[in-house]
Design a protein around this motif. Structure first.
Motif, PDB file in Angstrom:
ATOM      1  N   GLY A  57       0.846  -1.386  -0.085  1.00 37.43           N
ATOM      2  CA  GLY A  57       0.022  -0.008   0.051  1.00 37.43           C
ATOM      3  C   GLY A  57       0.955   1.211  -0.067  1.00 37.43           C
ATOM      4  N   LYS A  60       3.901   1.701  -4.670  1.00 37.88           N
ATOM      5  CA  LYS A  60       4.803   1.131  -5.558  1.00 37.88           C
ATOM      6  C   LYS A  60       4.289   0.815  -6.933  1.00 37.88           C
ATOM      7  N   THR A  62       1.311   1.869  -8.055  1.00 39.31           N
ATOM      8  CA  THR A  62       0.914   2.798  -8.880  1.00 39.31           C
ATOM      9  C   THR A  62       2.087   3.712  -9.458  1.00 39.31           C
TER      10      THR A  62
HETATM   11  N1  LIG Z   1      -6.999   1.402  -8.774  1.00 40.24           N
HETATM   12  C1  LIG Z   1      -6.884   2.037  -7.478  1.00 40.24           C
HETATM   13  N2  LIG Z   1      -8.317   2.666  -7.064  1.00 40.24           N
HETATM   14  C2  LIG Z   1      -8.389   3.213  -5.685  1.00 40.24           C
HETATM   15  N3  LIG Z   1      -7.396   3.050  -4.904  1.00 40.24           N
HETATM   16  C3  LIG Z   1      -6.050   2.466  -5.447  1.00 40.24           C
HETATM   17  C4  LIG Z   1      -6.042   2.102  -6.649  1.00 40.24           C
HETATM   18  N4  LIG Z   1      -4.731   1.521  -6.787  1.00 40.24           N
HETATM   19  C5  LIG Z   1      -4.221   1.803  -5.615  1.00 40.24           C
HETATM   20  N5  LIG Z   1      -4.733   2.221  -4.847  1.00 40.24           N
HETATM   21  C6  LIG Z   1      -4.566   2.813  -3.481  1.00 40.24           C
HETATM   22  O1  LIG Z   1      -3.373   3.479  -3.582  1.00 40.24           O
HETATM   23  C7  LIG Z   1      -2.526   3.360  -2.458  1.00 40.24           C
HETATM   24  C8  LIG Z   1      -1.071   2.595  -2.934  1.00 40.24           C
HETATM   25  O2  LIG Z   1      -1.414   1.201  -3.771  1.00 40.24           O
HETATM   26  P1  LIG Z   1      -0.245   0.534  -4.436  1.00 40.24           P
HETATM   27  O3  LIG Z   1       0.302   1.332  -5.560  1.00 40.24           O
HETATM   28  O4  LIG Z   1      -0.975  -0.829  -5.240  1.00 40.24           O
HETATM   29  O5  LIG Z   1       0.613   0.142  -3.297  1.00 40.24           O
HETATM   30  P2  LIG Z   1       1.768  -0.995  -3.383  1.00 40.24           P
HETATM   31  O6  LIG Z   1       2.148  -1.609  -4.740  1.00 40.24           O
HETATM   32  O7  LIG Z   1       3.240  -0.375  -2.572  1.00 40.24           O
HETATM   33  O8  LIG Z   1       1.345  -2.251  -2.357  1.00 40.24           O
HETATM   34  C9  LIG Z   1      -3.278   2.146  -1.643  1.00 40.24           C
HETATM   35  O9  LIG Z   1      -3.662   2.829  -0.611  1.00 40.24           O
HETATM   36  C10 LIG Z   1      -4.146   1.683  -2.392  1.00 40.24           C
HETATM   37  O10 LIG Z   1      -5.209   1.038  -1.831  1.00 40.24           O
END
Ligand SMILES: Nc1ncnc2c1ncn2[C@@H]1O[C@H](COP(=O)(O)OP(=O)(O)O)[C@@H](O)[C@H]1O
Ligand SMILES: [Mg+2]
Length: 273
Positions: A57, A60, A62
């Motif tokens: 979360g 990464k 994103t």
């Molecule tokens: N498509 C999405 N819609 C809503 N929230 C998202 C989405 N993708 C990621 N998030 C939120 O953005 C944050 C970063 O997520 P992410 O980039 O997946 O982290 P990681 O890959 O480090 O686990 C988290 O709080 C996640 O819930």
């Protein structure tokens, strides 16, 4: 020598801020977006293995999706070998390939069939594709008799390597690997890590990989950005990161670096492999 492969300046990405996401709305009608990537800046040099280390979360994936033009940033400028991801997404897509954490492939098909399917998407023709696929599969250490076995009969490590191999068919100059070893057994993990190293050494590929495995980041990456709640809290070589928090001659682990920088454990009990 030190050409800049990726430039990320003040990249910013939120989710859930638009009224369309009404399930996130508060009773007063305001929306609280999640700030997934919060004004993140860094450069990746050509030929580097650059690690993005952070807990679940932390932003990464994103960040990787922004680099891969799969998401549009809300702010900031990201460019790949001088091509802006927003203004020239097609040019960026030609230079980049991404392997996501859940390596996707057709599990009833063999590695060879999966690669040939991928090759067609990249515009490689029949003979050329087969020669190249064979070459890559051999480099992966796959025995020719395994080329035609269904993927579902193979180890997760091997499946992950086939997913990386497929990405290589497009000759990416930049390879984005989102948690390439998460969930793999130790042996598969080492195989994938060795493959990543070999790629960099023999192919002039610039690699950005995400992980929450400190040892992996330490051993594999030339430089590491530690990311926490969407913010880069530290960025340096593994050795320098450790030096920054070393104390009375004690050489800390990257785990201790992360703890010091964020006040939190990198891997919480519930997400340990
Ligand atoms: N498509 C999405 N819609 C809503 N929230 C998202 C989405 N993708 C990621 N998030 C939120 O953005 C944050 C970063 O997520 P992410 O980039 O997946 O982290 P990681 O890959 O480090 O686990 C988290 O709080 C996640 O819930
Ligand atoms: Mg992720």
């Amino acid at each position: 020598m030190d050409a800049i492969a990726l430039s990320v300046q003040s990249a910013y990405k939120t989710f859930g801020g638009s009224p369309a996401r009404s399930f996130l709305s508060r009773p007063n009608g305001h929306f609280t977006p999640t700030i997934a990537v919060n004004r993140v800046s860094f450069d990746v040099r050509r030929g580097e293995i650059f690690g993005v280390l952070g807990p679940n979360g932390s932003g990464k994936s994103t960040l990787i999706r922004l680099l891969a033009t799969l998401l549009v940033p809300d702010g900031g400028v990201i460019s790949v070998f001088g091509h802006d991801v927003q203004k020239e997404p097609m040019a960026v897509q030609r230079l980049i390939n991404r392997v996501s954490v859940e390596a996707s492939f057709f599990k009833k098909l063999s590695p060879m069939e999966n690669l040939l399917y991928g090759a067609r998407l990249y515009g490689l023709t029949g003979h050329e594709a087969r020669v190249k696929a064979e070459e890559i599969l051999q480099r992966l250490g796959l025995q020719p008799r395994s080329f035609e076995r269904p993927m579902e009969e193979m180890s997760r490590g091997m499946q992950q390597k086939v997913a990386i191999a497929r990405a290589l068919l497009s000759n990416p100059i930049v390879l984005l690997l989102d948690e390439p070893t998460t969930g793999l057994d130790p042996r598969s993990k080492r195989e994938v890590q060795a493959f990543v190293r070999e790629l960099r050494d023999t192919h002039d590929t610039t690699i950005v990989l995400t992980t929450h495995d400190m040892l992996e980041a330490d051993e594999l990456c030339d430089r590491i950005a530690i990311i926490h709640n969407g913010n880069v809290v530290a960025l340096d070589t593994p050795a320098n990161l450790k030096k920054q928090v070393s104390n009375n001659g004690h050489v800390p682990t990257l785990e201790e670096v992360f703890l010091k920088m964020t006040g939190e454990q990198l891997v919480k009990e519930d997400q340990a492999d």
